[in-house]
Scaffold this motif. Sequence first.
Motif, mmCIF file in Angstrom:
data_model
loop_
_atom_site.group_PDB
_atom_site.id
_atom_site.type_symbol
_atom_site.label_atom_id
_atom_site.label_comp_id
_atom_site.label_asym_id
_atom_site.label_seq_id
_atom_site.Cartn_x
_atom_site.Cartn_y
_atom_site.Cartn_z
ATOM 1 N N TRP A 38 0.745 -1.256 -0.068
ATOM 2 C CA TRP A 38 -0.019 0.046 -0.165
ATOM 3 C C TRP A 38 0.814 1.086 -0.021
ATOM 4 O O TRP A 38 0.615 2.070 -0.815
ATOM 5 C CB TRP A 38 -0.977 0.208 1.233
ATOM 6 N N SER A 39 1.941 1.189 0.697
ATOM 7 C CA SER A 39 2.849 2.365 0.828
ATOM 8 C C SER A 39 3.535 2.808 -0.369
ATOM 9 O O SER A 39 3.591 3.911 -0.790
ATOM 10 C CB SER A 39 3.836 2.195 2.103
ATOM 11 N N ALA A 40 4.013 1.674 -1.017
ATOM 12 C CA ALA A 40 4.609 1.648 -2.344
ATOM 13 C C ALA A 40 3.785 2.168 -3.443
ATOM 14 O O ALA A 40 4.080 3.356 -4.212
ATOM 15 C CB ALA A 40 5.124 0.240 -2.889
ATOM 16 N N LEU A 57 10.089 3.206 3.422
ATOM 17 C CA LEU A 57 9.121 3.020 2.302
ATOM 18 C C LEU A 57 7.782 3.478 3.091
ATOM 19 O O LEU A 57 7.087 4.272 2.638
ATOM 20 C CB LEU A 57 9.006 1.696 2.046
ATOM 21 N N VAL A 58 7.585 3.227 4.246
ATOM 22 C CA VAL A 58 6.143 3.304 4.902
ATOM 23 C C VAL A 58 6.464 4.874 5.055
ATOM 24 O O VAL A 58 5.492 5.724 5.183
ATOM 25 C CB VAL A 58 5.974 2.682 6.217
ATOM 26 N N VAL A 109 -0.469 6.505 11.090
ATOM 27 C CA VAL A 109 -0.902 5.233 11.647
ATOM 28 C C VAL A 109 -0.471 3.847 10.976
ATOM 29 O O VAL A 109 -0.058 2.984 11.728
ATOM 30 C CB VAL A 109 -2.398 5.204 11.256
ATOM 31 N N MET A 110 -0.216 3.996 9.734
ATOM 32 C CA MET A 110 0.413 2.782 9.003
ATOM 33 C C MET A 110 1.908 2.614 9.505
ATOM 34 O O MET A 110 2.238 1.403 9.888
ATOM 35 C CB MET A 110 0.372 2.940 7.539
ATOM 36 N N CYS A 139 3.458 -0.505 11.466
ATOM 37 C CA CYS A 139 4.507 -1.202 11.002
ATOM 38 C C CYS A 139 5.737 -1.476 12.157
ATOM 39 O O CYS A 139 6.318 -2.451 11.898
ATOM 40 C CB CYS A 139 4.993 -0.520 9.794
ATOM 41 N N GLU A 140 6.049 -0.338 12.577
ATOM 42 C CA GLU A 140 7.073 -0.522 13.756
ATOM 43 C C GLU A 140 6.636 -1.567 14.662
ATOM 44 O O GLU A 140 7.566 -2.184 15.147
ATOM 45 C CB GLU A 140 7.277 0.708 14.206
#
Length: 230
Positions: free
Chosen positions: A102-104, A151-152, A159-160, A164-165
């Motif tokens: 999604w981030s990409a 990337l994120v 929030v993403m 992720c972290e």
Amino acid sequence: MSRRIRDQAVGSAGRALAAKDVAYDYVRREILWDGSNQTRFIAEETVGGVLGLSRTPVREAFLRLEAEGLLTLVPRKGAMSLPVTERKVREVMEVRSVIETWSADRVLEDAGARRRLVETMRALLDELVQLGHAADPWAFVEHDRSFHRELVVAAGNDVMLGLCERLRDVQLQLGVRAIFGDPAHIDAVNAEHARIVDALASGGAADVRAAIVRHLDATSERLRRRVREA
């Protein structure tokens, strides 16, 4: 940790908050460094004694680590570290795949953001290659974390990024052991990272998504194999 260093970290102002963070960082690193993937009892008194802290900030750190899925509390005694299961690895990597693809997609919508990200990720990849088979697997794991984090970050969704972290820790529990014990793992990771960067540089959405998914699937399989061997 010496008392002088501990006092500098904690400080007289906001002492409780800083002490809690010191305890959190220490216990978290202890868990993630343990590549045995075995359940361990961690006593409040032991952590407090090592760090020169009272039970309260240590207990607060345990509560935070429990919420993150790294510990389960033992009332009035301490906590037990939680081993990683094959199912947990698979589920976490599936969620990471959603976040990173999604981030990409978001980054590819902005040519400037894409170029900046490619430059950043190439630099991080160069550092990963230079680290190679160095004696400090933690440095490699942390640079790997930064590679994916960028990337994120570039997608601009806080929030993403937070999710992720948090999810990365379950991989880090075995990541140090996997890298330290298997040089071929390092070579494979670097090659997979290079394919992601090359795909981002070319700007083809399908190629980027495929490179990310292949890398995360391969990482999932390597980590699940380590769980079976533990």
